[in-house]
Design an enzyme around this catalytic site. Structure first.
Site, PDB file in Angstrom:
ATOM      1  N   GLU A 277      85.929  70.219 -73.604  1.00  0.00           N
ATOM      2  CA  GLU A 277      85.234  69.111 -72.994  1.00  0.00           C
ATOM      3  C   GLU A 277      85.163  67.921 -74.009  1.00  0.00           C
ATOM      4  OE1 GLU A 277      83.557  69.689 -70.202  1.00  0.00           O
ATOM      5  OE2 GLU A 277      84.952  71.602 -70.221  1.00  0.00           O
ATOM      6  N   TRP A 280      88.402  66.304 -73.303  1.00  0.00           N
ATOM      7  CA  TRP A 280      88.515  65.553 -71.724  1.00  0.00           C
ATOM      8  C   TRP A 280      87.862  64.288 -72.180  1.00  0.00           C
ATOM      9  CZ3 TRP A 280      90.492  65.987 -67.167  1.00  0.00           C
ATOM     10  CH2 TRP A 280      90.863  67.202 -66.677  1.00  0.00           C
ATOM     11  N   TRP A 310      87.903  55.316 -46.069  1.00  0.00           N
ATOM     12  CA  TRP A 310      86.856  55.301 -46.518  1.00  0.00           C
ATOM     13  C   TRP A 310      85.918  55.096 -45.247  1.00  0.00           C
ATOM     14  CZ3 TRP A 310      86.815  58.261 -50.367  1.00  0.00           C
ATOM     15  CH2 TRP A 310      87.786  58.096 -51.278  1.00  0.00           C
ATOM     16  N   ASN A 345      76.508  69.780 -64.913  1.00  0.00           N
ATOM     17  CA  ASN A 345      77.823  69.378 -64.594  1.00  0.00           C
ATOM     18  C   ASN A 345      78.432  70.042 -63.474  1.00  0.00           C
ATOM     19  OD1 ASN A 345      81.187  70.343 -65.606  1.00  0.00           O
ATOM     20  ND2 ASN A 345      80.523  67.997 -65.764  1.00  0.00           N
ATOM     21  N   TRP A 363      84.799  56.314 -53.643  1.00  0.00           N
ATOM     22  CA  TRP A 363      84.337  57.118 -54.789  1.00  0.00           C
ATOM     23  C   TRP A 363      83.503  55.959 -55.759  1.00  0.00           C
ATOM     24  CZ3 TRP A 363      86.556  54.896 -59.328  1.00  0.00           C
ATOM     25  CH2 TRP A 363      87.565  54.423 -59.091  1.00  0.00           C
TER      26      TRP A 363
END
Length: 467
Positions: A277, A280, A310, A345, A363
């Site tokens: 993590e 990342w 979209w 998460n 997004w």
DNA sequence: TGTAGGTTCGG
DNA sequence: CGAACCTAC
């Protein structure tokens, strides 16, 4: 005199800018710049700003122990910062300004302008990579470029780390004499900015060096071994809950890794899933630096995004924002975010997949909404995560990876504990049925705003279309 | 860091 | 009939 410009690095330990400023014992003053108009432009989350304020109040006292005073510059926008800092440097006769780099484009542009202004006035500017374990540009492919996929990046990153074995910096040297602080009320003058701030649960997110390090130690000593098995269950406190501290820099990632390494007492930390993590986080920051278009909200893979139409349906987006989609796990997650400023998460992936794949909303809208609400909002990780969910990012999820909200709910909240906590209307719905879209409609829950199977099929058709 | 729909296998 | 495994999307 040395000036330390504090931004999202509100800590004394392992803070390179602060450490090296104190090294010369020439006297140090810390300064923060408040830019509420810029915060608004950046959709800064009110809960995060309140956490930042409270950590700053705690840090002010800790800095005073080192004879470092704090000055607060009340401004509005980034473009006002260069002159304001130059004036302060002149007033204090400071010859150097120290800071830790921030990586989003606007912040880097601001810092460039600040340095130009300062250097024109004969003041030196020194930047450090205190926000990363390995500086950007130091983890590259054989061709010297940035990795586009996480796994090889992670391998190279670990190699680099083992080669360099960076160690966190300790406590900065105490200065000969206390530099004067601004005369400010206890809240450091944040009262005027009340509209930009939001109360958060200060029990769950305590501030101050002692509390923050207690949280880190507690996680590493007690919970990190169960992290792999527990982290996916939103009803369990199985995650580190350190991200808000990383976000405001109350902790550095290197401190996290060092704690993990020292506590494990063997090489076990190398295999820790949790370490991934942290990597990342490094991956997305390196990417943000290597590829400026990311800051401009460009997808990493435009050729994929080009295929997607979209759907611009404000009603659907609003329902998602308010947690009224009719899908219990999605709505419970959104209510957790709206109420607490934090979301588990696993649920971030679920709601992001729901918005981008099933509602087919751009997004960017989801990313902006997260920035505006998350107490741990992080520009690079947030963009990376949303592009991942929409399948348009670096090492994106394959386009056909579409989360089924009901299955995710049954798998990761099997007893419905999380659902019930946020949607008490479901109390009288039989256990098994709580996960179903439309559950609890008789008790006032909304009807599902989309039908899963057909929405999934539309997304597949859309993403799959040949260009 | 996924899901759907198939097959196979054992109770 | 469900669990376990496979594969295409």
């Amino acid at each position: 005199m040395k000036l330390v410009w504090l931004r999202n690095d509100l800590r004394r330990l392992d803070n390179p800018a602060l450490f090296y400023a104190c090294d010369t014992q020439a006297g140090v003053t810390a300064v923060v710049t408040l830019t509420p108009q810029q915060w608004q432009l950046h959709s800064e989350a009110p809960a995060r700003l309140a956490l930042w304020r409270d950590q700053l109040i705690a840090l002010k006292a800790d800095l005073a122990e080192l004879n470092i005073g704090l000055r607060v510059l009340q401004l509005n926008r980034f473009d006002q910062v260069p002159v304001a800092l130059q004036q302060l440097a002149t007033e204090l006769k400071a010859d150097t300004v120290y800071f830790n780099y921030e990586y989003p484009l606007n912040e880097r542009q601001r810092d460039r302008q600040v340095c130009a202004e300062l250097e024109a006035a004969g003041v030196r500017c020194l930047g450090y990579h205190g926000e990363l374990i390995i500086p950007p540009g130091q983890v590259v492919t054989g061709q010297g470029g940035m990795f586009k996929v996480f796994t090889p990046f992670s391998r190279a990153w670990r190699q680099q780390y083992l080669q360099q074995l960076p160690e966190p910096l300790g406590m900065p040297a105490c200065q000969p004499e206390l530099t004067p602080s601004d005369r400010l009320p206890d809240d450091l003058g944040f009262k005027a900015l009340a509209a930009a701030l939001m109360p958060y649960d200060s029990q769950r997110w305590p501030v101050g060096e002692t509390a923050v390090h207690a949280r880190l130690n507690d996680f590493i000593e007690c919970a990190v071994t169960d992290y792999a098995s527990q982290r996916d269950f939103p009803a369990v406190d199985g995650t580190s809950r350190l991200s808000p501290y990383l976000s405001i820099g109350a902790l550095s990632p290197l401190q996290c890794l060092q704690c993990l390494k020292v506590e494990s007492g063997s090489d076990a930390w190398l295999d820790s899933i949790w370490m991934n993590e942290l990597i990342w986080r490094e991956f997305y920051r390196h990417l943000l630096v290597a590829w400026p278009n990311m800051s401009r909200l460009e997808p990493f893979r435009p050729e994929v995004e080009q295929r997607i139409s979209w759907q611009h349906q404000p009603a659907l987006f609003d329902a998602w924002c308010r947690g009224e989609t009719g899908y219990p796990i999605v709505d419970a997650a959104m209510k957790q975010l709206l109420t607490t400023g934090w979301m588990h998460n696993r649920l971030r992936m679920v709601v992001a997949s729901f918005l981008t794949k099933l509602l087919r909303v751009d997004w960017r809208l989801g990313a902006d909404f997260f920035m505006a609400h998350l107490i741990d909002a992080d520009f690079a990780s947030n963009l990376g995560g949303w592009q991942w969910a929409a399948s348009v990012g670096a090492d994106a999820a394959p386009y056909f990876r579409i989360f089924n909200p009901q299955i995710q709910s049954e798998k990761f909240d099997p007893d419905g504990d999380f659902l019930l906590h946020w949607l008490p209307e479901l109390t009288d719905v039989p256990r098994r049925q709580r996960h179903l879209p439309g559950a609890g409609q008789a008790m006032g829950r909304p009807a599902p705003i989309i039908e899963y199977k057909s929405a999934r099929q539309s997304a597949l058709d859309d993403y799959q279309q040949r260009s």
